[in-house]
Design an enzyme around this catalytic site. Structure first.
Site: not given
Ligand code: NDP
Length: 320
Positions: A136, A139-140
């Protein structure tokens, strides 16, 4: 004994399919409950800008779109709970949906459980998950600002996520096993023309190495068979999805299980009905040709309508 709660329609999965179905069902007067294990919106949460949904122009961020869907469904009376569904069973005409918080009963259930990221299955992938291996970018990605990252895959997700990462670092390499992208031309062209993105075609990752964190990938050229060590700080894997059908294991109706296709997706009719009466399916977990937010929303609306008709017939109120 634990008290059971009764609903008309229980939806498993609070992505675009589930939340749209909740909105339609609650608005039509069905007592509706949605179970979502993470954030409402599902995969839509990860969309940088939702630019192919009619009338959302200029585009909305996926997180804003998700919050709007959730609020809209709630505004019509749908209940949304953050719980993981542990099991789904059918006894007589009723389904029972079990979570850590108890059991809920309904005559109609929608499985809108989506799909989870497919793994490469190479040495180092599991070991370095969360330490440089990610599924992701939204997200990261921010952890890899100004660092070297590789994106694996050649579909829409790989190209879109590479573009997201290219805003954070100048050093993004897409590694794809074929010599052309599967992604839509607009995404593929944007990735190919971006100054921060380079592409290695005809290459596969055979291993991920590092110490405390990821440090390199072993790449194999599919044409020459030659192997190289490719230094990276992070690797983002976008090679497709696996449908989340595990809850079907507990569902049988007079010895009949829900039908799935060869790729593992749930087969429905055009009214989103599965082969188990009262069980509907919508979104990315369903066998279909185009997996988009808008097709998930469409599935969800149809499923709510079909479930409403089914419940009325079951209760002897047929007015069509
Ligand atoms: P896709 O199935 O479309 O693409 C997967 C990619 O990963 C393909 O290029 C495939 O290669 C490659 N791949 C698969 N297995 C491996 C492996 N073991 N090793 C290396 N490469 C592999 O998945 P996506 O997640 O990209 O998209 C899923 C769905 O979501 C699609 O329907 C897509 O259109 C949709 N989507 C739409 C978006 C949009 O419209 N903006 C954004 C994101 C997703 P090969 O090409 O060789 O098969």
């Amino acid at each position: 004994m634990e008290q059971q709660q009764h609903y008309d329609y229980i939806i498993i999965g609070g992505g675009a399919a589930g939340l749209t179905s909740a909105l339609y069902a609650a608005r039509s007067g069905l007592k509706t409950l949605v179970f979502e294990e993470a954030l409402a919106g599902g995969q839509a949460q990860n969309i940088l800008e939702l630019e192919n949904y009619p009338a959302l122009f200029p585009p909305l961020k996926g997180s804003e779109f998700s919050a709007q869907m959730e609020n809209q469904a709630k505004s019509f009376g749908a209940e949304i709970r953050q719980n993981t569904v542990q099991s789904l069973k059918k006894t007589g005409d009723d389904f029972s949906v079990t979570t850590g918080a108890g059991v809920c009963i309904a005559p109609a259930v929608l499985l809108a459980s989506g799909a989870s990221p497919r793994h490469l299955g190479v040495p180092g992938e599991t070991e370095f998950a969360g330490r440089g291996v990610s599924y992701c970018a939204t997200c990261d990605g921010p952890f890899f600002r100004k660092k070297r990252v590789a994106v694996i895959g050649g579909g829409n997700s790989a190209c879109d996520e590479a573009l997201y990462l290219a805003a954070l670092t100048e050093n993004v390499t897409i590694i794809h096993r074929k010599n052309s992208f599967r992604a839509a031309k607009s995404s593929a062209d944007r990735a190919l023309n971006h100054p921060n993105i380079t592409v290695q075609f005809d290459a596969i990752v055979t291993a991920i190495q590092g110490g405390a964190k990821v440090e390199s990938l072993t790449l194999e050229n599919r044409k020459t068979g030659g192997k190289t060590l490719f230094p990276v700080d992070g690797v983002f894997i976008f090679i497709g999805q696996n449908p989340r059908t595990e809850l079907l294991a507990g569902i049988h109706d007079r010895g009949r299980a829900a039908e799935i296709d060869n790729a593992g997706y749930i087969v429905t009719g055009e009214n989103m009905e599965t082969s188990v009466p009262g069980l509907y399916c919508a979104g990315d977990v369903r066998a279909k040709s185009l997996r988009q937010v808008i097709t998930a929303a469409s599935d969800g609306a149809i499923a709510a309508h079909s479930a409403g008709n089914y419940i009325r017939e079951l209760r002897g109120h047929v007015y069509r």
